[in-house]
Design an enzyme around this catalytic site. Sequence first.
Site, short mmCIF file in Angstrom:
data_model
loop_
_atom_site.label_atom_id
_atom_site.label_comp_id
_atom_site.label_asym_id
_atom_site.label_seq_id
_atom_site.Cartn_x
_atom_site.Cartn_y
_atom_site.Cartn_z
N GLN A 1 -46.47 19.97 -38.32
CA GLN A 1 -46.11 20.16 -39.74
C GLN A 1 -44.66 19.80 -40.02
O GLN A 1 -44.26 19.63 -41.17
CB GLN A 1 -46.32 21.62 -40.14
N ARG A 2 -43.83 19.76 -38.98
CA ARG A 2 -42.41 19.45 -39.20
C ARG A 2 -42.06 18.01 -38.86
O ARG A 2 -40.93 17.58 -39.07
CB ARG A 2 -41.55 20.37 -38.31
N HIS B 1 -45.85 22.34 -34.67
CA HIS B 1 -44.73 21.47 -35.05
C HIS B 1 -45.17 20.14 -35.66
O HIS B 1 -44.31 19.40 -36.16
CB HIS B 1 -43.81 21.27 -33.85
N ARG C 1 -63.58 28.74 -33.98
CA ARG C 1 -62.63 27.90 -33.24
C ARG C 1 -61.24 28.03 -33.89
O ARG C 1 -61.12 28.38 -35.05
CB ARG C 1 -63.04 26.42 -33.30
N MET D 1 -47.45 27.13 -40.29
CA MET D 1 -46.14 27.79 -40.20
C MET D 1 -45.91 28.66 -41.43
O MET D 1 -46.58 28.51 -42.45
CB MET D 1 -45.04 26.78 -39.99
N ARG E 1 -43.06 31.90 -41.40
CA ARG E 1 -42.58 33.03 -40.60
C ARG E 1 -42.59 34.33 -41.43
O ARG E 1 -43.14 35.33 -41.01
CB ARG E 1 -41.17 32.66 -40.16
N THR F 1 -36.05 23.88 -45.36
CA THR F 1 -37.02 24.50 -44.46
C THR F 1 -38.41 24.16 -44.98
O THR F 1 -38.64 24.19 -46.19
CB THR F 1 -36.90 26.04 -44.36
N ILE F 2 -39.30 23.86 -44.05
CA ILE F 2 -40.67 23.61 -44.49
C ILE F 2 -41.29 24.90 -45.02
O ILE F 2 -42.25 24.86 -45.78
CB ILE F 2 -41.55 23.02 -43.37
N ASP F 3 -40.73 26.06 -44.64
CA ASP F 3 -41.32 27.34 -45.04
C ASP F 3 -41.12 27.65 -46.53
O ASP F 3 -41.79 28.52 -47.08
CB ASP F 3 -40.72 28.49 -44.21
O1 F6P Z 1 -38.20 26.26 -39.69
C1 F6P Z 1 -38.95 27.44 -39.78
C2 F6P Z 1 -40.09 27.35 -38.85
O2 F6P Z 1 -40.80 26.21 -39.20
C3 F6P Z 1 -40.98 28.58 -38.81
O3 F6P Z 1 -42.06 28.55 -39.66
C4 F6P Z 1 -41.39 28.64 -37.37
O4 F6P Z 1 -41.70 29.95 -36.99
C5 F6P Z 1 -40.20 28.15 -36.68
O5 F6P Z 1 -39.62 27.17 -37.53
C6 F6P Z 1 -40.46 27.57 -35.29
O6 F6P Z 1 -39.39 26.84 -34.88
P1 F6P Z 1 -38.95 26.50 -33.39
O7 F6P Z 1 -40.16 26.52 -32.56
O8 F6P Z 1 -38.35 25.15 -33.53
O9 F6P Z 1 -37.95 27.53 -33.02
#
Ligand code: F6P
Length: 344
Positions: free
Chosen positions: A275-276, A273, A267, A170, A172, A126-128
């Site tokens: 970041q992913r 996304h 601003r 990101m 969560r 997970t990037i988190d």
């Molecule tokens: O993988 C965790 C995460 O990157 C969280 O930080 C983020 O809230 C969530 O994924 C969003 O994922 P998706 O929009 O793909 O459900």
Amino acid sequence: MRVGILTGGGDCPGLNAVIRAIVRKGETVYGDELVGFLDAWDGVMERRTMPLDVSSLRGMLPRGGTLLGTRRGSPYDHVGGPQRVVDTFREMGLDALVVIGGNGSLSVACQMHSEFGLPIIGVPKTIDNDVVGTELTFGFTTAVQIATDAIDRLHTTAESHDRVMVVEVMGRHAGWIATHAGIAGGATVILIPEMPFDIEEVCAILRQRHERGRYASIVVVAEGAEPVPGTLPMGEKVYDPYGHVRLGGIAETIAHSIEERTGFESRVVLLGHIQRGGTPTAFDRVLATRYGVEAIDAVHRESWGCMTALQGNEIVMVPLAETVGRTRPVDLHLYRDVASVFFG
Ligand code: F6P
């Protein structure tokens, strides 16, 4: 052995590097047959697969995303779902399943292992960076680098216009990306889920900075950050079909409130996304490769019900039961004693 692989939950840079490492060592050292399940647990329940061999993985090391596809959700969301997973194991003659996933997928893996005795190995992603039991998940340093590059760019435009830029990243349940990118990018304030914020304090920091003649500021906020109850009205929470709160947008509320209270033009930048996506950093490629090699070794040691983890500089195996239902908060020493020294 016949070994299945799935990727579950949100995608993450480095997933393909893990798959490649499992396949390379599995095929060339152990003589295994590797099978990829498409679209996470859905592919296991529906027996949708693709063969994986060394040649099919060529060029995948630097590629983001996952060649297997991924989904949120679990067999436990479907009537008879877990039994369909068990049937797949039996009918396909699977000897093991490697589940590459975050907190959600690893919890399912743990439950399928403990309830049905399935031979499962986990690999945390997970990037988190919030999986308990490991000091790092791959994908995290890539996300931090992307966020830092963005913050670097925002400094010049913020300075040119004397603006406050509120950058949402990101995170969560945990503020790992915000804290690391905020330190690396020289943020004025960093807001994280672990420490409810008071918008008045944020404004006071910005005002003091202005009094010192610094008219541009960067506020980095994790998507899961929350105000101290009663200090800032928030909109209704929206949930996705899997019961997760749909986050994203707190930066808008914060920027609006800063502008209203201080008069400083503000601003919002939502990195989302981005970041992913894309290619993993060299560090994440190495970590993902080490996890993949360890995962296939763990299959042959039969370390069922465990996941690969980084502790110190060692790759170790940790029982999945230790990680389930928990998230790893940011290192508060890093936040309080390092990051906050630079606030203001
Ligand atoms: O993988 C965790 C995460 O990157 C969280 O930080 C983020 O809230 C969530 O994924 C969003 O994922 P998706 O929009 O793909 O459900």
